[in-house]
Design an enzyme around this catalytic site. Sequence first.
Site, mmCIF file in Angstrom:
data_model
loop_
_atom_site.group_PDB
_atom_site.id
_atom_site.type_symbol
_atom_site.label_atom_id
_atom_site.label_comp_id
_atom_site.label_asym_id
_atom_site.label_seq_id
_atom_site.Cartn_x
_atom_site.Cartn_y
_atom_site.Cartn_z
ATOM 1 N N SER A 304 5.185 6.155 -4.225
ATOM 2 C CA SER A 304 4.491 5.204 -4.955
ATOM 3 C C SER A 304 3.570 4.349 -3.921
ATOM 4 O O SER A 304 2.757 4.370 -3.264
ATOM 5 C CB SER A 304 5.611 3.753 -5.292
ATOM 6 O OG SER A 304 5.288 2.534 -5.560
ATOM 7 N N ASP A 315 -9.506 7.532 1.900
ATOM 8 C CA ASP A 315 -10.327 7.783 1.326
ATOM 9 C C ASP A 315 -11.174 7.298 2.083
ATOM 10 O O ASP A 315 -12.574 7.111 1.974
ATOM 11 C CB ASP A 315 -10.076 6.391 -0.329
ATOM 12 C CG ASP A 315 -10.157 7.225 -1.602
ATOM 13 O OD1 ASP A 315 -9.434 8.947 -1.344
ATOM 14 O OD2 ASP A 315 -9.709 6.311 -2.513
ATOM 15 N N LYS A 329 3.443 8.303 -8.487
ATOM 16 C CA LYS A 329 3.791 7.288 -9.063
ATOM 17 C C LYS A 329 3.021 6.248 -8.604
ATOM 18 O O LYS A 329 3.196 5.783 -7.680
ATOM 19 C CB LYS A 329 5.364 7.107 -8.318
ATOM 20 C CG LYS A 329 5.483 5.743 -9.336
ATOM 21 C CD LYS A 329 7.474 5.263 -8.498
ATOM 22 C CE LYS A 329 7.803 3.809 -9.303
ATOM 23 N NZ LYS A 329 6.314 2.718 -9.202
#
Length: 437
Positions: A304, A315, A329
């Site tokens: 999460s 990224d 998740k």
Amino acid sequence: MPHLSRLTSLAMALALLSGAPQLLAAEEPATLPATAVSGKAPLPLDELRTFAEVLDRIKSAYVEPVDDKTLLENAIKGMLSNLDPHSAYLEPEDFQELQESTSGEFGGLGIEVGAEDGFIKVVSPIDDTPASKAGIQPGDLIVKIDGQPTKGISLMDAVDKMRGKAGSKITLTLVRDGGRPFDVELVRAAIKVKSVKSQLLEKGYGYVRITQFQVNTGEEVGKALAKLRKDNNGRLSGLVLDLRNNPGGVLQSAVEVSDHFLKKGLIVYTKGRIANSELRFSADPADASEGVPLVVLINGGSASAAEIVAGALQDHKRGVLMGTDSFGKGSVQTVLPLNNDRALKLTTALYYTPNGRSIQAQGIVPDIEVARAKVTREQDGESFKEADLAGHLGNGNGGADRPSASKKSAEPRPQDDDFQLSQALNLLKGLNVTREN
């Protein structure tokens, strides 16, 4: 028309329940409009007739009498539990426990669980709790609680069974990696989770561990970074951010932590069925980390909010991710309070990394895979050096002798018993050598 009066009463009850809720910021800080929950579509009369008929049959034929309130609450629980593993109907105690967990203090075992194939699966134990001290690991299946099988029971019921008065005992029967079941006896405790821990691993190299994302986690990480720099003469050569076995938590805190390491760009965005569930969070120009070389540790217990941070840093190529694949998740839950001290925890959106990756059911793949391992340090045998020999020549530059007898046993360090952390530190040292050259 059979059961018309009951059907009418049921429709009225549904209409009352469909009023616009207020939002509790748990993982999704958006306000949901009334139209999102008021149900403008016509009521499905055939299905409601079936529901009313089942209700009557249970009341008249079940072996023991059951009141309407119990049946309707059970129906609501079933409706929520069959949506996805994270949506749930929260009764007053469950609602209170959820609020306590996001503030960092709650009772129980200190274990984050999920549902898988009808079983209760450990997502991650929380540091310094009965679960972690007992050696419970991510991926363990809880097949019995105090001798009662968990197959088929709801996630909320399993959590209720594991919670209890501090000091009381509980026995969990676990299955690990498909092996034979084994019992673990634990003593429940009042869980007070410290969200952020930090220390210097070696001169110039800092370590920050986030155990879960609570309301104040972003602020605590900022303070930890400042303290590490202060303890190392104002500058760090490298930093390890440890997100292993972090079950997640508050979305806003994940954004704040990511922002401490980024100067610009998107951190995370969410997409749902309604306009207010579509959110975008971006970094501000401040950089609390001051661009220090960064290694982020993740594993199968990183879930999460932990995956939001790991995905954003990966990224933006802000740090190197090391460890094993994360939990996967990628959904956002909104807590919708009802008017009777109850609430719905409802999945309202999926979140995406800056490059548009959905983490749901896939997880974050580390840049460098390093599995969990144990490293056994061999003892050096007795040896002699030149400096031990009688009449040896002194050092040509005037340096002090270093005989074998003068070697002191090193103090134990966190990385000595943690292979993944040790590899992260080695990588940071390598990155610094590359930068200096």
